[in-house]
Design a protein around this motif. Structure first.
Motif, PDB file in Angstrom:
ATOM      1  N   MET A  16       0.816  -1.189   0.000  1.00 19.00           N
ATOM      2  CA  MET A  16       0.000   0.000   0.000  1.00 19.00           C
ATOM      3  C   MET A  16       0.855   1.246   0.000  1.00 19.00           C
ATOM      4  SD  MET A  16      -3.374   0.871   1.281  1.00 19.00           S
ATOM      5  CE  MET A  16      -4.007   2.413   1.714  1.00 19.00           C
ATOM      6  N   SER A  17       1.940   1.224   0.744  1.00 20.72           N
ATOM      7  CA  SER A  17       2.823   2.376   0.832  1.00 20.72           C
ATOM      8  C   SER A  17       3.428   2.696  -0.523  1.00 20.72           C
ATOM      9  CB  SER A  17       3.884   2.079   1.891  1.00 20.72           C
ATOM     10  OG  SER A  17       5.118   2.582   1.550  1.00 20.72           O
ATOM     11  N   GLU A  18       3.657   1.647  -1.326  1.00 20.10           N
ATOM     12  CA  GLU A  18       4.201   1.874  -2.667  1.00 20.10           C
ATOM     13  C   GLU A  18       3.165   2.556  -3.556  1.00 20.10           C
ATOM     14  OE1 GLU A  18       5.653  -0.895  -6.248  1.00 20.10           O
ATOM     15  OE2 GLU A  18       6.563  -1.365  -4.321  1.00 20.10           O
ATOM     16  N   ASN A  19       1.908   2.194  -3.421  1.00 14.50           N
ATOM     17  CA  ASN A  19       0.827   2.837  -4.177  1.00 14.50           C
ATOM     18  C   ASN A  19       0.687   4.304  -3.797  1.00 14.50           C
ATOM     19  OD1 ASN A  19       0.212   0.532  -5.557  1.00 14.50           O
ATOM     20  ND2 ASN A  19      -1.471  -0.072  -4.212  1.00 14.50           N
ATOM     21  N   VAL A  20       0.820   4.617  -2.529  1.00 12.48           N
ATOM     22  CA  VAL A  20       0.729   6.005  -2.058  1.00 12.48           C
ATOM     23  C   VAL A  20       1.887   6.809  -2.633  1.00 12.48           C
ATOM     24  CG1 VAL A  20       0.833   7.497  -0.032  1.00 12.48           C
ATOM     25  CG2 VAL A  20      -0.547   5.422   0.034  1.00 12.48           C
ATOM     26  N   GLN A  21       3.082   6.233  -2.598  1.00 13.52           N
ATOM     27  CA  GLN A  21       4.251   6.945  -3.133  1.00 13.52           C
ATOM     28  C   GLN A  21       4.113   7.147  -4.639  1.00 13.52           C
ATOM     29  OE1 GLN A  21       7.705   4.758  -1.897  1.00 13.52           O
ATOM     30  NE2 GLN A  21       7.939   5.989  -0.034  1.00 13.52           N
ATOM     31  N   THR A  22       3.622   6.150  -5.342  1.00 15.06           N
ATOM     32  CA  THR A  22       3.415   6.266  -6.782  1.00 15.06           C
ATOM     33  C   THR A  22       2.369   7.343  -7.070  1.00 15.06           C
ATOM     34  OG1 THR A  22       3.941   3.926  -7.070  1.00 15.06           O
ATOM     35  CG2 THR A  22       2.815   5.008  -8.881  1.00 15.06           C
ATOM     36  N   ALA A  23       1.303   7.341  -6.327  1.00 14.49           N
ATOM     37  CA  ALA A  23       0.254   8.355  -6.515  1.00 14.49           C
ATOM     38  C   ALA A  23       0.795   9.746  -6.221  1.00 14.49           C
ATOM     39  CB  ALA A  23      -0.936   8.039  -5.615  1.00 14.49           C
ATOM     40  N   MET A  24       1.572   9.884  -5.141  1.00 16.78           N
ATOM     41  CA  MET A  24       2.154  11.193  -4.801  1.00 16.78           C
ATOM     42  C   MET A  24       3.107  11.646  -5.899  1.00 16.78           C
ATOM     43  SD  MET A  24       2.729  11.021  -0.641  1.00 16.78           S
ATOM     44  CE  MET A  24       4.327  11.674  -0.826  1.00 16.78           C
ATOM     45  N   PHE A  25       3.906  10.711  -6.431  1.00 12.75           N
ATOM     46  CA  PHE A  25       4.836  11.047  -7.496  1.00 12.75           C
ATOM     47  C   PHE A  25       4.079  11.534  -8.740  1.00 12.75           C
ATOM     48  CE2 PHE A  25       7.607   9.724 -11.098  1.00 12.75           C
ATOM     49  CZ  PHE A  25       8.657  10.584 -10.836  1.00 12.75           C
ATOM     50  N   GLU A  26       3.005  10.837  -9.087  1.00 13.67           N
ATOM     51  CA  GLU A  26       2.186  11.239 -10.238  1.00 13.67           C
ATOM     52  C   GLU A  26       1.548  12.606 -10.010  1.00 13.67           C
ATOM     53  OE1 GLU A  26       2.020   9.749 -13.217  1.00 13.67           O
ATOM     54  OE2 GLU A  26       3.520   8.369 -12.406  1.00 13.67           O
ATOM     55  N   ILE A  27       1.067  12.832  -8.801  1.00 11.10           N
ATOM     56  CA  ILE A  27       0.464  14.125  -8.465  1.00 11.10           C
ATOM     57  C   ILE A  27       1.508  15.238  -8.579  1.00 11.10           C
ATOM     58  CG2 ILE A  27      -0.536  15.489  -6.593  1.00 11.10           C
ATOM     59  CD1 ILE A  27      -1.953  12.888  -5.693  1.00 11.10           C
ATOM     60  N   LEU A  28       2.712  14.999  -8.070  1.00 13.63           N
ATOM     61  CA  LEU A  28       3.786  16.003  -8.149  1.00 13.63           C
ATOM     62  C   LEU A  28       4.176  16.274  -9.602  1.00 13.63           C
ATOM     63  CD1 LEU A  28       6.057  14.978  -5.137  1.00 13.63           C
ATOM     64  CD2 LEU A  28       4.601  17.011  -5.335  1.00 13.63           C
ATOM     65  N   LYS A  29       4.245  15.225 -10.434  1.00 12.88           N
ATOM     66  CA  LYS A  29       4.549  15.419 -11.855  1.00 12.88           C
ATOM     67  C   LYS A  29       3.466  16.261 -12.529  1.00 12.88           C
ATOM     68  CE  LYS A  29       5.281  11.524 -13.886  1.00 12.88           C
ATOM     69  NZ  LYS A  29       5.689  10.238 -14.495  1.00 12.88           N
ATOM     70  N   LYS A  30       2.207  15.998 -12.162  1.00 10.57           N
ATOM     71  CA  LYS A  30       1.095  16.779 -12.717  1.00 10.57           C
ATOM     72  C   LYS A  30       1.202  18.246 -12.290  1.00 10.57           C
ATOM     73  CE  LYS A  30      -3.266  17.222 -14.275  1.00 10.57           C
ATOM     74  NZ  LYS A  30      -3.244  18.413 -15.067  1.00 10.57           N
ATOM     75  N   ILE A  31       1.526  18.475 -11.039  1.00 10.67           N
ATOM     76  CA  ILE A  31       1.679  19.842 -10.525  1.00 10.67           C
ATOM     77  C   ILE A  31       2.814  20.546 -11.263  1.00 10.67           C
ATOM     78  CG2 ILE A  31       2.362  21.230  -8.522  1.00 10.67           C
ATOM     79  CD1 ILE A  31       0.805  19.186  -6.788  1.00 10.67           C
ATOM     80  N   GLN A  32       3.935  19.858 -11.466  1.00 10.98           N
ATOM     81  CA  GLN A  32       5.056  20.450 -12.197  1.00 10.98           C
ATOM     82  C   GLN A  32       4.640  20.810 -13.624  1.00 10.98           C
ATOM     83  OE1 GLN A  32       8.178  17.483 -11.759  1.00 10.98           O
ATOM     84  NE2 GLN A  32       9.401  18.951 -10.588  1.00 10.98           N
ATOM     85  N   GLY A  33       3.902  19.920 -14.262  1.00  7.55           N
ATOM     86  CA  GLY A  33       3.427  20.193 -15.626  1.00  7.55           C
ATOM     87  C   GLY A  33       2.507  21.398 -15.656  1.00  7.55           C
ATOM     88  N   ASP A  34       1.621  21.488 -14.671  1.00  7.27           N
ATOM     89  CA  ASP A  34       0.711  22.641 -14.597  1.00  7.27           C
ATOM     90  C   ASP A  34       1.474  23.942 -14.374  1.00  7.27           C
ATOM     91  OD1 ASP A  34      -1.409  20.933 -15.000  1.00  7.27           O
ATOM     92  OD2 ASP A  34      -2.060  20.921 -12.904  1.00  7.27           O
ATOM     93  N   ILE A  35       2.480  23.889 -13.519  1.00  6.22           N
ATOM     94  CA  ILE A  35       3.294  25.090 -13.260  1.00  6.22           C
ATOM     95  C   ILE A  35       4.015  25.519 -14.533  1.00  6.22           C
ATOM     96  CG2 ILE A  35       5.355  25.940 -12.053  1.00  6.22           C
ATOM     97  CD1 ILE A  35       4.418  24.295  -9.613  1.00  6.22           C
ATOM     98  N   THR A  36       4.564  24.551 -15.263  1.00  2.00           N
ATOM     99  CA  THR A  36       5.239  24.865 -16.525  1.00  2.00           C
ATOM    100  C   THR A  36       4.260  25.481 -17.518  1.00  2.00           C
ATOM    101  OG1 THR A  36       6.781  23.046 -16.176  1.00  2.00           O
ATOM    102  CG2 THR A  36       6.597  23.880 -18.412  1.00  2.00           C
ATOM    103  N   LEU A  37       3.059  24.929 -17.589  1.00  2.00           N
ATOM    104  CA  LEU A  37       2.036  25.456 -18.489  1.00  2.00           C
ATOM    105  C   LEU A  37       1.647  26.883 -18.105  1.00  2.00           C
ATOM    106  CD1 LEU A  37       0.176  24.788 -20.876  1.00  2.00           C
ATOM    107  CD2 LEU A  37      -1.496  23.958 -19.221  1.00  2.00           C
ATOM    108  N   VAL A  38       1.482  27.127 -16.818  1.00  5.34           N
ATOM    109  CA  VAL A  38       1.129  28.477 -16.352  1.00  5.34           C
ATOM    110  C   VAL A  38       2.245  29.463 -16.691  1.00  5.34           C
ATOM    111  CG1 VAL A  38       0.775  29.882 -14.290  1.00  5.34           C
ATOM    112  CG2 VAL A  38      -0.470  27.753 -14.544  1.00  5.34           C
ATOM    113  N   ARG A  39       3.482  29.063 -16.480  1.00  7.23           N
ATOM    114  CA  ARG A  39       4.611  29.950 -16.815  1.00  7.23           C
ATOM    115  C   ARG A  39       4.631  30.277 -18.301  1.00  7.23           C
ATOM    116  NH1 ARG A  39       9.421  27.315 -13.131  1.00  7.23           N
ATOM    117  NH2 ARG A  39       8.795  28.314 -11.181  1.00  7.23           N
ATOM    118  N   THR A  40       4.372  29.285 -19.130  1.00 12.61           N
ATOM    119  CA  THR A  40       4.330  29.509 -20.578  1.00 12.61           C
ATOM    120  C   THR A  40       3.192  30.474 -20.930  1.00 12.61           C
ATOM    121  OG1 THR A  40       5.198  27.294 -20.955  1.00 12.61           O
ATOM    122  CG2 THR A  40       4.140  28.358 -22.817  1.00 12.61           C
TER     123      THR A  40
END
Length: 85
Positions: free
Chosen positions: A1-25
């Motif tokens: 379960m802990s691996e699923n949480v970490q994977t989900a958090m990693f995906e969420i962080l990647k999405k946030i980074q993508g959104d930040i890049t899009l906003v900057r553009t």
């Protein structure tokens, strides 16, 4: 379960980074468009100022010419009045 949480958090962080890049553009594009619009407005304002100054010069010239003609007419009227008296 802990691996699923970490994977989900990693995906969420990647999405946030993508959104930040899009906003900057988007902000960069907005800034460029805004600067372009301001340059156009500044150009129009300069043209309007020049046009207004030119009209003022022409008005002063016309008023000066009118004043000279009016003074000549007043002078002629004064001469006619002097002859009558």
């Amino acid at each position: 379960m802990s691996e699923n949480v970490q994977t989900a958090m990693f995906e969420i962080l990647k999405k946030i980074q993508g959104d930040i890049t899009l906003v900057r553009t988007d902000i960069g594009h907005f800034k460029l468009e805004t600067e372009t619009h301001f340059e156009r407005i500044e150009t129009l304002v300069r043209k309007q100022r020049r046009g207004g100054a030119a009209i003022l010069v022409m008005m002063r010239s016309a008023a000066g010419d009118f004043e000279e003609r009016l003074a000549a007419v007043e002078q002629q009227i004064a001469l006619l009045d002097a002859r009558e008296h």
